[in-house]
Design a protein around this motif. Structure first.
Motif, PDB file in Angstrom:
ATOM      1  N   GLY A 181       0.834   2.721 -36.309  1.00 36.23           N
ATOM      2  CA  GLY A 181       1.351   3.965 -37.212  1.00 36.23           C
ATOM      3  C   GLY A 181       0.622   5.388 -36.802  1.00 36.23           C
ATOM      4  N   THR A 182      -0.391   5.478 -36.039  1.00 34.33           N
ATOM      5  CA  THR A 182      -1.059   6.477 -35.591  1.00 34.33           C
ATOM      6  C   THR A 182      -0.155   7.376 -34.778  1.00 34.33           C
ATOM      7  OG1 THR A 182      -3.579   5.640 -35.726  1.00 34.33           O
ATOM      8  CG2 THR A 182      -3.109   7.285 -34.445  1.00 34.33           C
ATOM      9  N   ARG A 183      -0.456   8.890 -35.227  1.00 33.60           N
ATOM     10  CA  ARG A 183       0.521   9.911 -34.551  1.00 33.60           C
ATOM     11  C   ARG A 183       0.024  10.361 -33.267  1.00 33.60           C
ATOM     12  NH1 ARG A 183       3.575  12.536 -38.585  1.00 33.60           N
ATOM     13  NH2 ARG A 183       4.562  13.621 -36.692  1.00 33.60           N
ATOM     14  N   VAL A 184      -1.481  10.397 -33.178  1.00 32.08           N
ATOM     15  CA  VAL A 184      -1.950  11.107 -31.849  1.00 32.08           C
ATOM     16  C   VAL A 184      -3.129  10.200 -31.440  1.00 32.08           C
ATOM     17  CG1 VAL A 184      -2.693  13.163 -30.660  1.00 32.08           C
ATOM     18  CG2 VAL A 184      -1.151  13.300 -32.508  1.00 32.08           C
ATOM     19  N   TYR A 185      -2.908   9.882 -30.308  1.00 32.83           N
ATOM     20  CA  TYR A 185      -4.122   9.183 -29.417  1.00 32.83           C
ATOM     21  C   TYR A 185      -4.562  10.149 -28.406  1.00 32.83           C
ATOM     22  CZ  TYR A 185      -2.076   4.903 -31.499  1.00 32.83           C
ATOM     23  OH  TYR A 185      -1.880   3.864 -32.405  1.00 32.83           O
ATOM     24  N   MET A 186      -6.116  10.055 -28.312  1.00 33.48           N
ATOM     25  CA  MET A 186      -6.669  10.742 -26.950  1.00 33.48           C
ATOM     26  C   MET A 186      -7.533   9.917 -26.507  1.00 33.48           C
ATOM     27  SD  MET A 186      -8.839  14.219 -27.663  1.00 33.48           S
ATOM     28  CE  MET A 186      -9.468  15.232 -26.154  1.00 33.48           C
ATOM     29  N   VAL A 187      -7.508   9.904 -25.063  1.00 29.59           N
ATOM     30  CA  VAL A 187      -8.568   9.239 -24.355  1.00 29.59           C
ATOM     31  C   VAL A 187      -8.938  10.262 -23.594  1.00 29.59           C
ATOM     32  CG1 VAL A 187      -7.364   7.232 -24.424  1.00 29.59           C
ATOM     33  CG2 VAL A 187      -6.780   8.670 -22.626  1.00 29.59           C
ATOM     34  N   GLU A 188     -10.072  10.026 -22.503  1.00 26.19           N
ATOM     35  CA  GLU A 188     -10.547  10.991 -21.790  1.00 26.19           C
ATOM     36  C   GLU A 188     -11.086  10.123 -20.352  1.00 26.19           C
ATOM     37  OE1 GLU A 188     -15.400  10.681 -22.918  1.00 26.19           O
ATOM     38  OE2 GLU A 188     -14.411  12.657 -23.044  1.00 26.19           O
ATOM     39  N   ILE A 189     -11.069  10.861 -19.318  1.00 25.20           N
ATOM     40  CA  ILE A 189     -11.838  10.419 -18.157  1.00 25.20           C
ATOM     41  C   ILE A 189     -12.633  11.841 -17.571  1.00 25.20           C
ATOM     42  CG2 ILE A 189      -9.722  11.107 -16.868  1.00 25.20           C
ATOM     43  CD1 ILE A 189     -10.365   9.330 -14.717  1.00 25.20           C
ATOM     44  N   GLY A 190     -13.905  11.861 -17.483  1.00 26.48           N
ATOM     45  CA  GLY A 190     -14.781  12.844 -17.073  1.00 26.48           C
ATOM     46  C   GLY A 190     -15.382  12.659 -15.703  1.00 26.48           C
ATOM     47  N   GLY A 191     -16.076  13.636 -15.437  1.00 24.28           N
ATOM     48  CA  GLY A 191     -16.748  13.722 -14.234  1.00 24.28           C
ATOM     49  C   GLY A 191     -16.155  14.731 -13.170  1.00 24.28           C
ATOM     50  N   PHE A 192     -15.118  15.576 -13.586  1.00 25.45           N
ATOM     51  CA  PHE A 192     -14.509  16.356 -12.373  1.00 25.45           C
ATOM     52  C   PHE A 192     -15.314  17.621 -12.274  1.00 25.45           C
ATOM     53  CE2 PHE A 192     -10.783  13.942 -13.889  1.00 25.45           C
ATOM     54  CZ  PHE A 192     -10.066  13.640 -13.069  1.00 25.45           C
ATOM     55  N   ASP A 193     -16.292  17.809 -13.054  1.00 23.97           N
ATOM     56  CA  ASP A 193     -17.295  18.834 -12.926  1.00 23.97           C
ATOM     57  C   ASP A 193     -18.531  18.547 -11.788  1.00 23.97           C
ATOM     58  OD1 ASP A 193     -18.702  21.505 -13.105  1.00 23.97           O
ATOM     59  OD2 ASP A 193     -19.527  21.185 -14.866  1.00 23.97           O
ATOM     60  N   THR A 194     -18.099  18.543 -10.682  1.00 27.47           N
ATOM     61  CA  THR A 194     -19.017  18.172  -9.507  1.00 27.47           C
ATOM     62  C   THR A 194     -19.655  19.312  -8.964  1.00 27.47           C
ATOM     63  OG1 THR A 194     -17.242  18.185  -8.181  1.00 27.47           O
ATOM     64  CG2 THR A 194     -17.621  16.052  -8.950  1.00 27.47           C
ATOM     65  N   HIS A 195     -20.860  19.082  -8.507  1.00 28.28           N
ATOM     66  CA  HIS A 195     -21.588  20.287  -7.927  1.00 28.28           C
ATOM     67  C   HIS A 195     -22.007  19.574  -6.483  1.00 28.28           C
ATOM     68  CE1 HIS A 195     -22.419  22.915 -11.540  1.00 28.28           C
ATOM     69  NE2 HIS A 195     -21.924  21.751 -12.134  1.00 28.28           N
ATOM     70  N   ALA A 196     -21.976  18.473  -6.345  1.00 32.39           N
ATOM     71  CA  ALA A 196     -22.157  17.987  -4.883  1.00 32.39           C
ATOM     72  C   ALA A 196     -21.452  16.640  -4.778  1.00 32.39           C
ATOM     73  CB  ALA A 196     -23.723  17.487  -4.784  1.00 32.39           C
ATOM     74  N   ASN A 197     -21.296  16.285  -3.619  1.00 33.18           N
ATOM     75  CA  ASN A 197     -20.486  14.934  -3.101  1.00 33.18           C
ATOM     76  C   ASN A 197     -19.005  15.080  -3.858  1.00 33.18           C
ATOM     77  OD1 ASN A 197     -20.055  12.603  -1.838  1.00 33.18           O
ATOM     78  ND2 ASN A 197     -20.841  11.262  -3.669  1.00 33.18           N
ATOM     79  N   GLN A 198     -18.482  16.138  -3.638  1.00 30.64           N
ATOM     80  CA  GLN A 198     -17.077  16.197  -4.648  1.00 30.64           C
ATOM     81  C   GLN A 198     -16.175  15.351  -4.188  1.00 30.64           C
ATOM     82  OE1 GLN A 198     -14.612  20.169  -4.466  1.00 30.64           O
ATOM     83  NE2 GLN A 198     -15.235  20.108  -6.485  1.00 30.64           N
ATOM     84  N   LEU A 199     -15.964  15.482  -2.491  1.00 29.44           N
ATOM     85  CA  LEU A 199     -14.848  14.677  -1.946  1.00 29.44           C
ATOM     86  C   LEU A 199     -14.843  13.173  -2.665  1.00 29.44           C
ATOM     87  CD1 LEU A 199     -12.128  14.418  -0.257  1.00 29.44           C
ATOM     88  CD2 LEU A 199     -13.797  14.000   1.688  1.00 29.44           C
ATOM     89  N   ASN A 200     -16.051  12.522  -2.297  1.00 29.01           N
ATOM     90  CA  ASN A 200     -16.012  11.147  -2.799  1.00 29.01           C
ATOM     91  C   ASN A 200     -15.846  10.878  -4.285  1.00 29.01           C
ATOM     92  OD1 ASN A 200     -16.368  10.262  -0.152  1.00 29.01           O
ATOM     93  ND2 ASN A 200     -18.690  10.351  -0.440  1.00 29.01           N
ATOM     94  N   ALA A 201     -16.475  11.748  -5.060  1.00 24.53           N
ATOM     95  CA  ALA A 201     -16.312  11.930  -6.448  1.00 24.53           C
ATOM     96  C   ALA A 201     -14.906  11.834  -6.896  1.00 24.53           C
ATOM     97  CB  ALA A 201     -17.256  12.651  -7.197  1.00 24.53           C
TER      98      ALA A 201
END
Length: 209
Positions: A181-201
């Motif tokens: 019955g919860t109205r809102v759920y929030m999940v996360e996926i982080g790690g997009f703020d890259t400073h190196a090796n961006q393509l692989n990450a």
């Protein structure tokens, strides 16, 4: 969507109007602070105005006007992976039960503590302690209903392993199936703020998504 259509079937959801994508989110004259930018998105304020409540928190505060005096038996919102998220903050309380990880969620479903907040004042220390106790109280209050819903629900598909986002979504799906019955759920996926090796990450992150 074409690259990942066969593996996660987003295209039918898009065509049926069950999914939306917010593109090119920004605000005029950005100051390039990640923190301020997030506060603007979470609060829904103009870029030159500071609000201390979140747009979902204000909505839920209106829906649960007697939240402090007569709290509901289920959390209005549930967030995994983020503690004290501004988007859920109302005028006097955070409207979401926040758990830092799926592992913490599993523990909350079985145990909890109840702490008194009525004797606390307005000093910085007491304000922080009040928030911690409110979080613990929420965990205690909702532990049984979460446990019951999780027990009633069942994941009908196999979620990818070694995927933090999938693990969170599996919990959400099971709670929805269990009619929490919860109205809102929030999940996360982080790690997009890259400073190196961006393509692989980013390749790995998009694969997880």
């Amino acid at each position: 969507f074409g690259m990942y259509q066969e593996s996660i079937n987003l295209q039918p959801m898009w065509e049926n109007g069950q999914m939306k994508v917010i593109h090119n989110v920004g605000y005029p004259e950005p100051n390039y602070s990640h923190f301020r930018s997030y506060d603007i998105i979470a609060s829904g304020s103009k870029s030159d105005v500071v609000w201390n409540t979140g747009w979902i928190g204000r909505f839920l505060d209106n829906e649960y006007a007697a939240f402090l005096e007569a709290p509901p038996t289920v959390p209005p919102a549930l967030q995994i992976g983020v503690q004290s998220n501004l988007v859920f903050k109302a005028d006097q309380v955070n409207m979401a039960l926040a758990v830092s990880s799926p592992q913490e969620f599993y523990q909350i479903a079985q145990t909890g503590q109840l702490y008194d907040t009525s004797t606390l004042g307005n000093s910085p220390r007491e304000i922080e302690l009040n928030f911690l106790r409110q979080t613990a109280n929420s965990a205690f209050r909702y532990a049984q209903t979460i446990k019951d819903a999780y027990g009633r629900g069942k994941n009908q598909v196999d979620y990818p392993t070694d995927n933090y986002l999938a693990e969170q979504l599996a919990i959400v799906a099971r709670l929805i199936k269990g009619n929490l019955g919860t109205r809102v759920y929030m999940v996360e996926i982080g790690g997009f703020d890259t400073h190196a090796n961006q393509l692989n990450a980013h390749t790995l992150l998009i694969k997880h998504l």
